[in-house]
Design an enzyme around this catalytic site. Structure first.
Site, PDB file in Angstrom:
ATOM      1  N   GLU A   1      -5.430   1.996   1.978  1.00  0.00           N
ATOM      2  CA  GLU A   1      -5.307   0.817   2.849  1.00  0.00           C
ATOM      3  C   GLU A   1      -5.582   1.201   4.289  1.00  0.00           C
ATOM      4  OE1 GLU A   1      -2.986  -1.925   5.604  1.00  0.00           O
ATOM      5  OE2 GLU A   1      -2.945   0.246   5.342  1.00  0.00           O
ATOM      6  N   GLU A   2      -5.100   2.395   4.667  1.00  0.00           N
ATOM      7  CA  GLU A   2      -5.222   2.824   6.057  1.00  0.00           C
ATOM      8  C   GLU A   2      -6.674   3.062   6.472  1.00  0.00           C
ATOM      9  OE1 GLU A   2      -2.930   2.582   8.025  1.00  0.00           O
ATOM     10  OE2 GLU A   2      -0.978   2.992   7.092  1.00  0.00           O
TER      11      GLU A   2
ATOM     12  N   ASP B   1       5.580   2.914   7.141  1.00  0.00           N
ATOM     13  CA  ASP B   1       4.222   2.424   6.888  1.00  0.00           C
ATOM     14  C   ASP B   1       3.521   3.312   5.864  1.00  0.00           C
ATOM     15  OD1 ASP B   1       1.784   1.155   7.025  1.00  0.00           O
ATOM     16  OD2 ASP B   1       1.217   2.059   8.944  1.00  0.00           O
TER      17      ASP B   1
ATOM     18  N   HIS C   1       0.846  -1.196   0.000  1.00  0.00           N
ATOM     19  CA  HIS C   1       0.000   0.000   0.000  1.00  0.00           C
ATOM     20  C   HIS C   1       0.881   1.246   0.000  1.00  0.00           C
ATOM     21  CE1 HIS C   1      -0.006   1.671   4.199  1.00  0.00           C
ATOM     22  NE2 HIS C   1       0.224   0.430   4.583  1.00  0.00           N
TER      23      HIS C   1
ATOM     24  N   ASP D   1       4.176  -4.961   3.635  1.00  0.00           N
ATOM     25  CA  ASP D   1       3.655  -3.832   4.393  1.00  0.00           C
ATOM     26  C   ASP D   1       4.507  -3.664   5.641  1.00  0.00           C
ATOM     27  OD1 ASP D   1       2.156  -1.925   5.675  1.00  0.00           O
ATOM     28  OD2 ASP D   1       0.260  -3.020   5.592  1.00  0.00           O
TER      29      ASP D   1
ATOM     30  N   HIS E   1       2.126   5.195  12.726  1.00  0.00           N
ATOM     31  CA  HIS E   1       0.994   6.104  12.564  1.00  0.00           C
ATOM     32  C   HIS E   1       1.217   7.450  13.258  1.00  0.00           C
ATOM     33  CE1 HIS E   1      -2.312   3.002  11.283  1.00  0.00           C
ATOM     34  NE2 HIS E   1      -1.268   3.022  10.469  1.00  0.00           N
TER      35      HIS E   1
END
Length: 500
Positions: free
Chosen positions: A160-161, A126, A114, A189, A289
């Site tokens: 994706e998130e 990420d 992603h 990922d 994140h």
């Protein structure tokens, strides 16, 4: 990586003398992917985020700029590319799809990652890490003018998130005929976590935790990646198919999946720190994140190893010579398997038989009422009865043996099959499912032991190298046992195949 409750399978493989082997030797040697080049892509993704509000999230200008960066490089490298648009939350998202010319169009290997970040930060680990690693692998395919036997397709997913939106849109909108052509999907990922672990998706469910195995073929993808890390002396552990990343829609569509992962917000244990180094008691990625997920949030060693593992998998799988089937049995018709061939079985009920199985449950599925293909399988006591234990194995062992199979004089030869062993918490390691090859000698090629814990039935795939039997006439012997105190034990075998 989409935020969800996260769990990692431990290496609780129970004495299985089974060589899950990679595909046949590839026609071209896998390359060493340049870490410098991968990091240059990460620098570009960081610059894009910095210039666009600090992120590359769905519906934000930083995401489209990231997609165009990837697409432009692939266009220049000779890929056939497209931006597949979709809508989510009132914003337009994009998947970048890139096909390398050539290869069997009915046998597609797909590699994906992603491309979006969360709104809080630039998303360099990420998932800039996975995106950059597969991008550089794709560019190396072009530099080497790779001529794979499989058709190669790369993908960078949007949103994706927000719940795997891009990959789900892609899979949902593929016609069923096109979906069936995808024979494997590899997902990457978070492959550069600063406090890394080395995890491979547990395609065969050998860990026996969380979700069941991936679709048939997932075990082989796992084995190929495991073979690379083994070759460089890096131990790996399984991670569950928990639906947290873009393999999810592919698995739901019955497409085999695999991939690697270096960890997210989960905490590295002391055992894992002893295995891989790093800091016990700290997150694999403490910037998960967050705004600090920048180019400083990357472990170069982990990123380099995973990029090379991606290339190894692509070259090994995509250029492998397709196997030739020597023998197969789906148990849809009687082909001469013999129950209790040596006359030594002790089980009083639950003996092996070929037939349509009836489902039983006791704290979860025990005897599966579904088969891998068709309507029949080999099953221990196919009836259900009034209670789950009415037709399970009782009293000891039950065996079933194939008809004679004449093997070609040269290999490599692989024995593959689907299996499950289910038991209640009253089981023990004295209970088992075993597969043996009987020729001039007898070799046990598979074993799954029981345990004092509930294990629900779930089909898994296994493969063993039986090249040492080349030129012989052999039989396949399957054994199952409730061999200690009485316990609930069920087993099944389906889709037995020998390939060369």
């Amino acid at each position: 990586m989409m935020r969800r409750l996260w769990s990692i399978g431990t290496a609780a493989i129970l004495a299985i003398p089974l060589a899950l082997t990679a595909p046949a030797v590839s026609a071209a040697a896998p390359p060493d992917i340049s870490l410098t080049n991968v990091k240059a892509h990460l620098t570009q993704l960081q610059s894009i985020a910095t210039a666009n509000g600090g992120n590359r999230a769905h519906g934000r200008p930083g995401y489209l700029a990231s997609a165009n960066y990837v697409k432009n490089l692939l266009d220049g490298a000779g890929f056939t590319t497209s931006l597949q648009s979709f809508s989510y939350n009132g914003a337009t998202g994009y998947n970048v799809i890139a096909d390398w010319p050539g290869g069997d169009p009915n046998d597609i290997l797909m590699v994906g990652a992603h491309l979006d970040s969360v709104t809080a930060g630039p998303g360099i680990n990420d998932n800039g890490s996975g995106s950059a690693a597969i991008l550089e692998t794709a560019l190396e395919v072009s530099r080497q003018s790779l001529a794979p036997s499989k058709h190669l397709r790369f993908a960078w997913w949007g949103a994706e998130e927000l719940g795997l939106r891009g990959s789900q849109y892609y899979v949902n909108n593929l016609p069923s005929t096109e979906r069936s052509k995808i024979k494997g999907y590899l997902n990457f990922d978070m492959v550069g976590s600063p406090n890394p672990g080395y995890f491979i998706y547990d395609g065969d469910n050998s860990d026996g935790v969380g979700s069941g195995p991936g679709p048939a073929g997932s075990a082989q993808l796992e084995a190929t990646l495991a073979a690379y890390f083994s070759s460089i002396g890096v131990p790996t552990r399984g991670t569950d198919f928990d639906g947290r990343s873009d393999y999810g829609p592919f698995i739901s569509a019955g497409i085999p999946a695999g991939g690697t992962f270096t960890g997210a917000e989960g905490i590295k244990s002391s055992a894992q720190a002893s295995l891989w180094g790093g800091t016990a008691g700290a997150a694999f990625d403490s910037c998960y994140h967050r705004s600090c997920d920048t180019t400083s949030n990357i472990n170069d060693t982990a990123l380099n190893r995973n990029a090379d593992a991606i290339a190894y998998a692509v070259w090994t799988i995509a250029t492998a010579t397709p196997p030739v089937t020597v023998y197969s049995d789906t148990f849809e018709t009687a082909t001469g398997w013999t129950v209790n061939p040596a006359g030594t079985d002790t089980a009083t009920v639950g003996q092996w038989e070929r037939g349509v199985p009836q489902a039983t449950t006791s704290s979860g599925a025990k005897q599966l009422g579904t088969t891998v293909s068709g309507t029949n399988d080999l099953v221990t006591g196919r009836l259900a009865g009034a209670a789950a234990g009415d037709y399970d194995i009782d009293g000891g062992t039950t065996t079933v043996q194939s008809p004679p199979i004449t093997l070609p004089a040269s290999g490599p030869l692989k024995l593959g099959f689907s299996w499950y062993l289910a038991h209640g918490s009253n089981s023990s390691s004295a209970d088992y499912l075993r597969v043996k090859v009987v020729g001039s000698t007898t070799t046990q090629v598979f074993q799954q032991l029981g345990a004092a814990a509930n294990r629900n039935g779930a089909w898994a795939a296994a493969e063993a190298d039986i090249s040492s039997y080349a030129g012989q006439t052999v039989r396949i012997l399957v054994e199952a046992a409730d061999a200690s105190t009485a316990s609930l034990v069920e087993a099944g075998i389906d889709d037995v195949k020998i390939t060369r």
